[in-house]
Design a protein around this motif. Structure first.
Motif, PDB file in Angstrom:
ATOM      1  N   THR A  13       0.871  -1.168   0.000  1.00  0.00           N
ATOM      2  CA  THR A  13       0.000   0.000   0.000  1.00  0.00           C
ATOM      3  C   THR A  13       0.909   1.218   0.000  1.00  0.00           C
ATOM      4  O   THR A  13       2.133   1.095   0.037  1.00  0.00           O
ATOM      5  CB  THR A  13      -0.896   0.036   1.253  1.00  0.00           C
ATOM      6  OG1 THR A  13      -0.066   0.265   2.393  1.00  0.00           O
ATOM      7  CG2 THR A  13      -1.680  -1.256   1.423  1.00  0.00           C
ATOM      8  N   ASP A  14       0.329   2.393   0.008  1.00  0.00           N
ATOM      9  CA  ASP A  14       1.126   3.620   0.092  1.00  0.00           C
ATOM     10  C   ASP A  14       1.245   4.112   1.536  1.00  0.00           C
ATOM     11  O   ASP A  14       1.658   5.228   1.786  1.00  0.00           O
ATOM     12  CB  ASP A  14       0.533   4.707  -0.798  1.00  0.00           C
ATOM     13  CG  ASP A  14      -0.904   5.043  -0.432  1.00  0.00           C
ATOM     14  OD1 ASP A  14      -1.463   4.395   0.469  1.00  0.00           O
ATOM     15  OD2 ASP A  14      -1.461   5.960  -1.051  1.00  0.00           O
ATOM     16  N   ARG A  15       0.894   3.261   2.478  1.00  0.00           N
ATOM     17  CA  ARG A  15       0.918   3.623   3.899  1.00  0.00           C
ATOM     18  C   ARG A  15       2.305   3.412   4.492  1.00  0.00           C
ATOM     19  O   ARG A  15       3.090   2.628   3.990  1.00  0.00           O
ATOM     20  CB  ARG A  15      -0.099   2.791   4.686  1.00  0.00           C
ATOM     21  CG  ARG A  15      -1.500   2.831   4.133  1.00  0.00           C
ATOM     22  CD  ARG A  15      -2.110   4.200   4.337  1.00  0.00           C
ATOM     23  NE  ARG A  15      -3.412   4.295   3.750  1.00  0.00           N
ATOM     24  CZ  ARG A  15      -4.526   4.384   4.447  1.00  0.00           C
ATOM     25  NH1 ARG A  15      -4.489   4.393   5.757  1.00  0.00           N
ATOM     26  NH2 ARG A  15      -5.679   4.487   3.837  1.00  0.00           N
ATOM     27  N   TYR A  16       2.575   4.094   5.608  1.00  0.00           N
ATOM     28  CA  TYR A  16       3.869   3.956   6.280  1.00  0.00           C
ATOM     29  C   TYR A  16       3.779   3.172   7.582  1.00  0.00           C
ATOM     30  O   TYR A  16       4.784   2.719   8.100  1.00  0.00           O
ATOM     31  CB  TYR A  16       4.487   5.327   6.551  1.00  0.00           C
ATOM     32  CG  TYR A  16       4.914   5.996   5.265  1.00  0.00           C
ATOM     33  CD1 TYR A  16       6.050   5.573   4.599  1.00  0.00           C
ATOM     34  CD2 TYR A  16       4.161   7.012   4.710  1.00  0.00           C
ATOM     35  CE1 TYR A  16       6.440   6.157   3.409  1.00  0.00           C
ATOM     36  CE2 TYR A  16       4.544   7.607   3.520  1.00  0.00           C
ATOM     37  CZ  TYR A  16       5.689   7.181   2.881  1.00  0.00           C
ATOM     38  OH  TYR A  16       6.070   7.752   1.701  1.00  0.00           O
ATOM     39  N   ASN A  17       2.581   3.002   8.138  1.00  0.00           N
ATOM     40  CA  ASN A  17       2.436   2.215   9.363  1.00  0.00           C
ATOM     41  C   ASN A  17       2.721   0.752   9.044  1.00  0.00           C
ATOM     42  O   ASN A  17       2.275   0.233   8.025  1.00  0.00           O
ATOM     43  CB  ASN A  17       1.021   2.334   9.929  1.00  0.00           C
ATOM     44  CG  ASN A  17       0.732   3.709  10.464  1.00  0.00           C
ATOM     45  OD1 ASN A  17       1.629   4.404  10.927  1.00  0.00           O
ATOM     46  ND2 ASN A  17      -0.522   4.115  10.387  1.00  0.00           N
ATOM     47  N   ALA A  18       3.449   0.088   9.936  1.00  0.00           N
ATOM     48  CA  ALA A  18       3.852  -1.305   9.696  1.00  0.00           C
ATOM     49  C   ALA A  18       2.662  -2.200   9.384  1.00  0.00           C
ATOM     50  O   ALA A  18       2.711  -3.025   8.478  1.00  0.00           O
ATOM     51  CB  ALA A  18       4.608  -1.842  10.911  1.00  0.00           C
ATOM     52  N   HIS A  19       1.561  -2.021  10.111  1.00  0.00           N
ATOM     53  CA  HIS A  19       0.416  -2.910   9.922  1.00  0.00           C
ATOM     54  C   HIS A  19      -0.384  -2.598   8.666  1.00  0.00           C
ATOM     55  O   HIS A  19      -1.265  -3.349   8.290  1.00  0.00           O
ATOM     56  CB  HIS A  19      -0.498  -2.870  11.152  1.00  0.00           C
ATOM     57  CG  HIS A  19      -1.222  -1.581  11.337  1.00  0.00           C
ATOM     58  ND1 HIS A  19      -0.640  -0.491  11.938  1.00  0.00           N
ATOM     59  CD2 HIS A  19      -2.469  -1.209  10.992  1.00  0.00           C
ATOM     60  CE1 HIS A  19      -1.513   0.506  11.956  1.00  0.00           C
ATOM     61  NE2 HIS A  19      -2.624   0.093  11.383  1.00  0.00           N
ATOM     62  N   LYS A  36      -2.260 -16.211  -4.027  1.00  0.00           N
ATOM     63  CA  LYS A  36      -2.180 -14.876  -3.430  1.00  0.00           C
ATOM     64  C   LYS A  36      -3.242 -14.772  -2.348  1.00  0.00           C
ATOM     65  O   LYS A  36      -4.371 -15.219  -2.534  1.00  0.00           O
ATOM     66  CB  LYS A  36      -2.398 -13.809  -4.497  1.00  0.00           C
ATOM     67  CG  LYS A  36      -2.163 -12.396  -4.010  1.00  0.00           C
ATOM     68  CD  LYS A  36      -1.997 -11.472  -5.205  1.00  0.00           C
ATOM     69  CE  LYS A  36      -2.931 -10.323  -5.142  1.00  0.00           C
ATOM     70  NZ  LYS A  36      -2.778  -9.383  -6.249  1.00  0.00           N
ATOM     71  N   LEU A  37      -2.866 -14.209  -1.206  1.00  0.00           N
ATOM     72  CA  LEU A  37      -3.769 -14.010  -0.070  1.00  0.00           C
ATOM     73  C   LEU A  37      -3.647 -12.577   0.417  1.00  0.00           C
ATOM     74  O   LEU A  37      -2.553 -12.018   0.421  1.00  0.00           O
ATOM     75  CB  LEU A  37      -3.383 -14.934   1.099  1.00  0.00           C
ATOM     76  CG  LEU A  37      -3.428 -16.428   0.884  1.00  0.00           C
ATOM     77  CD1 LEU A  37      -2.719 -17.134   2.019  1.00  0.00           C
ATOM     78  CD2 LEU A  37      -4.873 -16.884   0.792  1.00  0.00           C
ATOM     79  N   THR A  38      -4.750 -12.024   0.871  1.00  0.00           N
ATOM     80  CA  THR A  38      -4.653 -10.725   1.524  1.00  0.00           C
ATOM     81  C   THR A  38      -3.903 -10.913   2.835  1.00  0.00           C
ATOM     82  O   THR A  38      -3.802 -12.035   3.358  1.00  0.00           O
ATOM     83  CB  THR A  38      -6.039 -10.120   1.828  1.00  0.00           C
ATOM     84  OG1 THR A  38      -6.687 -10.935   2.812  1.00  0.00           O
ATOM     85  CG2 THR A  38      -6.884  -9.986   0.577  1.00  0.00           C
ATOM     86  N   GLU A  93       6.715  -7.086  -6.501  1.00  0.00           N
ATOM     87  CA  GLU A  93       5.267  -6.898  -6.492  1.00  0.00           C
ATOM     88  C   GLU A  93       4.602  -8.080  -7.204  1.00  0.00           C
ATOM     89  O   GLU A  93       5.077  -8.509  -8.258  1.00  0.00           O
ATOM     90  CB  GLU A  93       4.880  -5.610  -7.225  1.00  0.00           C
ATOM     91  CG  GLU A  93       5.091  -4.351  -6.425  1.00  0.00           C
ATOM     92  CD  GLU A  93       4.021  -4.084  -5.400  1.00  0.00           C
ATOM     93  OE1 GLU A  93       2.827  -4.341  -5.673  1.00  0.00           O
ATOM     94  OE2 GLU A  93       4.366  -3.611  -4.315  1.00  0.00           O
ATOM     95  N   CYS A  94       3.543  -8.615  -6.618  1.00  0.00           N
ATOM     96  CA  CYS A  94       2.759  -9.655  -7.280  1.00  0.00           C
ATOM     97  C   CYS A  94       2.039  -9.028  -8.469  1.00  0.00           C
ATOM     98  O   CYS A  94       1.482  -7.938  -8.349  1.00  0.00           O
ATOM     99  CB  CYS A  94       1.717 -10.243  -6.319  1.00  0.00           C
ATOM    100  SG  CYS A  94       2.387 -11.073  -4.869  1.00  0.00           S
ATOM    101  N   VAL A  95       2.023  -9.710  -9.596  1.00  0.00           N
ATOM    102  CA  VAL A  95       1.409  -9.159 -10.791  1.00  0.00           C
ATOM    103  C   VAL A  95      -0.059  -9.540 -10.929  1.00  0.00           C
ATOM    104  O   VAL A  95      -0.817  -8.844 -11.577  1.00  0.00           O
ATOM    105  CB  VAL A  95       2.168  -9.542 -12.072  1.00  0.00           C
ATOM    106  CG1 VAL A  95       3.501  -8.852 -12.111  1.00  0.00           C
ATOM    107  CG2 VAL A  95       2.326 -11.039 -12.186  1.00  0.00           C
TER     108      VAL A  95
END
Length: 96
Positions: A13-19, A36-38, A93-95
């Motif tokens: 993601t474009d987030r900076y928090n580890a989680h 692929k899994l979330t 990155e997964c395609v």
């Protein structure tokens, strides 16, 4: 019985928090198909004993674990990482 899988790619993601940094993890099944899994699905599977995951880092096997941020949020990282999941973030990155 827990099945073990190598994580070969991630989606960030474009987030900076580890989680919040990792959206999904992925790899290749023994039959050559991709999986692929979330992050949430992977965490549930690890906690249920369904799956375990690892990353190959410079010839070493490093286990992927469920960590909890200081704010109580669960996320994936490797045992060798600090708060940030750097070994996972260094993957392609997964395609799909």
């Amino acid at each position: 019985m827990t099945s073990r899988h190598e994580v070969k790619c991630i989606n960030k993601t474009d987030r900076y928090n580890a989680h919040e940094r990792i959206r999904a993890i992925g790899g290749v099944n023994p039959n050559g198909t991709n999986w692929k899994l979330t992050q949430e699905e992977a965490i549930r599977g690890i906690e249920a004993g369904k799956w375990s995951f690892y990353v190959a880092v410079r010839g070493h096997i490093v286990n992927v674990i469920v960590a909890v941020s200081r704010f109580g949020n669960k996320y994936l990282k490797t045992e060798a990482d600090g708060e940030q999941p750097n070994n996972l973030l260094s993957l392609y990155e997964c395609v799909s």
